[in-house]
Scaffold this motif. Structure first.
Motif, short mmCIF file in Angstrom:
data_model
loop_
_atom_site.label_atom_id
_atom_site.label_comp_id
_atom_site.label_asym_id
_atom_site.label_seq_id
_atom_site.Cartn_x
_atom_site.Cartn_y
_atom_site.Cartn_z
N ASN A 88 0.86 -1.18 0.00
CA ASN A 88 0.00 0.00 0.00
C ASN A 88 0.90 1.23 0.00
OD1 ASN A 88 -0.21 -1.61 2.85
ND2 ASN A 88 0.46 0.51 3.18
N VAL A 92 -0.48 4.90 4.36
CA VAL A 92 -1.60 4.05 4.75
C VAL A 92 -1.03 2.92 5.60
CG1 VAL A 92 -3.46 2.55 3.94
CG2 VAL A 92 -2.82 4.58 2.62
N TYR A 94 -1.12 -0.40 7.32
CA TYR A 94 -1.88 -1.63 7.26
C TYR A 94 -0.99 -2.80 7.65
CZ TYR A 94 -4.69 -5.46 5.58
OH TYR A 94 -5.41 -6.61 5.52
N SER A 113 7.69 0.74 -0.56
CA SER A 113 6.50 0.37 -1.33
C SER A 113 6.70 0.81 -2.77
CB SER A 113 5.25 1.05 -0.77
OG SER A 113 4.12 0.70 -1.55
N TYR A 115 3.99 1.38 -4.41
CA TYR A 115 2.71 2.05 -4.61
C TYR A 115 2.78 3.47 -4.10
CZ TYR A 115 1.34 -2.72 -5.46
OH TYR A 115 1.28 -3.99 -5.96
N THR A 119 -2.38 4.91 -1.74
CA THR A 119 -2.83 3.63 -2.30
C THR A 119 -3.30 2.71 -1.18
OG1 THR A 119 -1.25 3.83 -4.12
CG2 THR A 119 -2.17 1.64 -3.70
N GLU A 120 -4.54 2.25 -1.30
CA GLU A 120 -5.11 1.33 -0.32
C GLU A 120 -4.51 -0.07 -0.46
OE1 GLU A 120 -7.22 2.14 2.19
OE2 GLU A 120 -6.91 4.21 1.53
N PRO A 121 -4.58 -0.89 0.58
CA PRO A 121 -4.00 -2.24 0.56
C PRO A 121 -4.92 -3.27 -0.11
CG PRO A 121 -4.90 -1.78 2.72
CD PRO A 121 -5.07 -0.53 1.91
N PHE A 122 -5.02 -3.21 -1.42
CA PHE A 122 -5.83 -4.18 -2.15
C PHE A 122 -5.17 -5.55 -2.09
CE2 PHE A 122 -6.81 -0.12 -4.35
CZ PHE A 122 -8.14 -0.03 -3.96
N HIS A 125 -2.26 -6.64 -4.34
CA HIS A 125 -0.96 -5.98 -4.18
C HIS A 125 0.06 -6.86 -3.47
CE1 HIS A 125 -2.59 -1.56 -4.32
NE2 HIS A 125 -2.79 -2.20 -5.44
N ARG A 129 3.87 -7.65 -4.40
CA ARG A 129 4.88 -7.09 -3.52
C ARG A 129 5.91 -8.12 -3.09
NH1 ARG A 129 3.63 -7.11 2.38
NH2 ARG A 129 2.98 -9.21 1.94
#
Length: 168
Positions: A88, A92, A94, A113, A115, A119-122, A125, A129
């Protein structure tokens, strides 16, 4: 780092918070495992994180709950350098319960990162990663990974990259 540039799918950019170790000159070990782990797995991950970083290795984790967080706590307790690669944006945090670990890792090493901020932790990802976790490291240590897990994706990626893989 040159270790990442050797990968066919290296990240074009890395965002960072903290101080980057010189990966190409350091013994960096990725430490990954199950989010749903046993007390034995937590104990092993903390001891191995402690021992490896106390011995001079750079601990590289995904900062996920469970084994990753335990290995990170051990590395930090040893006073060593640790790096977290997150799925993410750096702003953010997480998972949310890792907020203090996140801050401690940034102070003792770095958070990385590919990202951009915000950027949200989809879910998708994290497997992507994982190539960075293993790519920065000379070896990957897996603790308590179920058959279908991100930890085993990291192990497979490490093997494809010509890295050693160890398991508990």
């Amino acid at each position: 780092p040159e270790r990442l540039r050797q990968l066919h799918d290296y990240p074009l950019v890395l965002y960072g918070k903290g101080k980057l170790p010189r990966f190409d000159e350091e013994l960096a070990i990725a430490m990954v495992g199950s989010r749903d782990c046993t007390p034995y797995g937590i104990m092993c991950a903390e001891k191995l994180g402690y021992g490896l970083t106390r011995g001079g290795a750079v601990g590289v984790t995904g900062l996920a709950r469970g084994i990753d967080s335990a290995a990170t706590r051990g590395a930090l307790r040893a006073g060593g350098v640790t790096v977290a690669v997150v799925g993410n944006g750096l702003d953010v945090q997480y998972p949310p319960e890792s907020r203090y670990l996140y801050e401690d890792v940034a102070a003792a090493g770095a958070i990385l990162s590919e990202y951009p901020p915000g950027t949200e932790p989809f879910g998708w990802h994290f497997p992507v990663r994982n190539r960075i976790l293993s790519g920065l490291s000379v070896a990957t240590l897996v603790v308590e990974a179920p058959a279908r897990s991100g930890a085993l994706i990291t192990a497979e990626t490490a093997l494809e990259q010509g890295r050693d893989v160890f398991a508990v």
